[in-house]
Design a protein around this motif. Structure first.
Motif, PDB file in Angstrom:
ATOM      1  N   GLU A  35       0.834  -1.206   0.000  1.00  0.00           N
ATOM      2  CA  GLU A  35       0.000   0.000   0.000  1.00  0.00           C
ATOM      3  C   GLU A  35       0.869   1.257   0.000  1.00  0.00           C
ATOM      4  N   HIS A  36       1.938   1.248   0.785  1.00  0.00           N
ATOM      5  CA  HIS A  36       2.849   2.405   0.807  1.00  0.00           C
ATOM      6  C   HIS A  36       3.547   2.558  -0.547  1.00  0.00           C
ATOM      7  N   ALA A  37       3.928   1.438  -1.138  1.00  0.00           N
ATOM      8  CA  ALA A  37       4.579   1.503  -2.451  1.00  0.00           C
ATOM      9  C   ALA A  37       3.609   2.031  -3.501  1.00  0.00           C
ATOM     10  N   GLY A  41       3.467   5.716  -6.304  1.00  0.00           N
ATOM     11  CA  GLY A  41       3.037   5.857  -7.695  1.00  0.00           C
ATOM     12  C   GLY A  41       2.042   6.981  -7.904  1.00  0.00           C
ATOM     13  N   GLU A  42       1.409   7.445  -6.825  1.00  0.00           N
ATOM     14  CA  GLU A  42       0.430   8.525  -6.938  1.00  0.00           C
ATOM     15  C   GLU A  42       1.076   9.903  -6.969  1.00  0.00           C
ATOM     16  N   VAL A  43       2.348   9.987  -6.660  1.00  0.00           N
ATOM     17  CA  VAL A  43       3.040  11.268  -6.617  1.00  0.00           C
ATOM     18  C   VAL A  43       3.201  11.795  -8.043  1.00  0.00           C
TER      19      VAL A  43
END
Length: 96
Positions: A35-37, A41-43
């Protein structure tokens, strides 16, 4: 967004046997990691150039220039033992 993990497949790839407690614990931990990874990708990185370092770097090596070396007496001044113009060290290999 929760991520589904096939922990049996992961354990098989890692060639480890897991207890039921370990399966539950690792499933939760791997889920958090994924989930953190996924958040990374949303950045928005469209305006950021690819780089290998966050800080601009340049070659920090100096040019190789010939300089006078230390005089033998100064180089050996703190040697515990010396033999002529050389350091004397304990033997590290046996000679047959």
């Amino acid at each position: 967004m929760p991520v589904e993990i096939d922990i049996e497949h992961v354990a098989k790839l890692a060639r480890v046997a897991l207890t039921e407690e370990e399966r539950l614990q690792l499933t939760a931990q791997l889920g958090q990691i994924l989930e953190h990874a996924a958040k990374v990708g949303e950045v928005a990185t469209d305006a950021v150039s690819p780089t290998s370092s966050a800080i601009p770097r340049s070659n920090v090596m100096r040019t190789d220039e010939l300089e006078p070396s230390l005089p033998v007496e100064e180089a050996l001044s703190n040697a515990p033992e010396r033999e002529g113009d050389r350091f004397k060290v304990p033997r590290v290999a046996e000679i047959e």
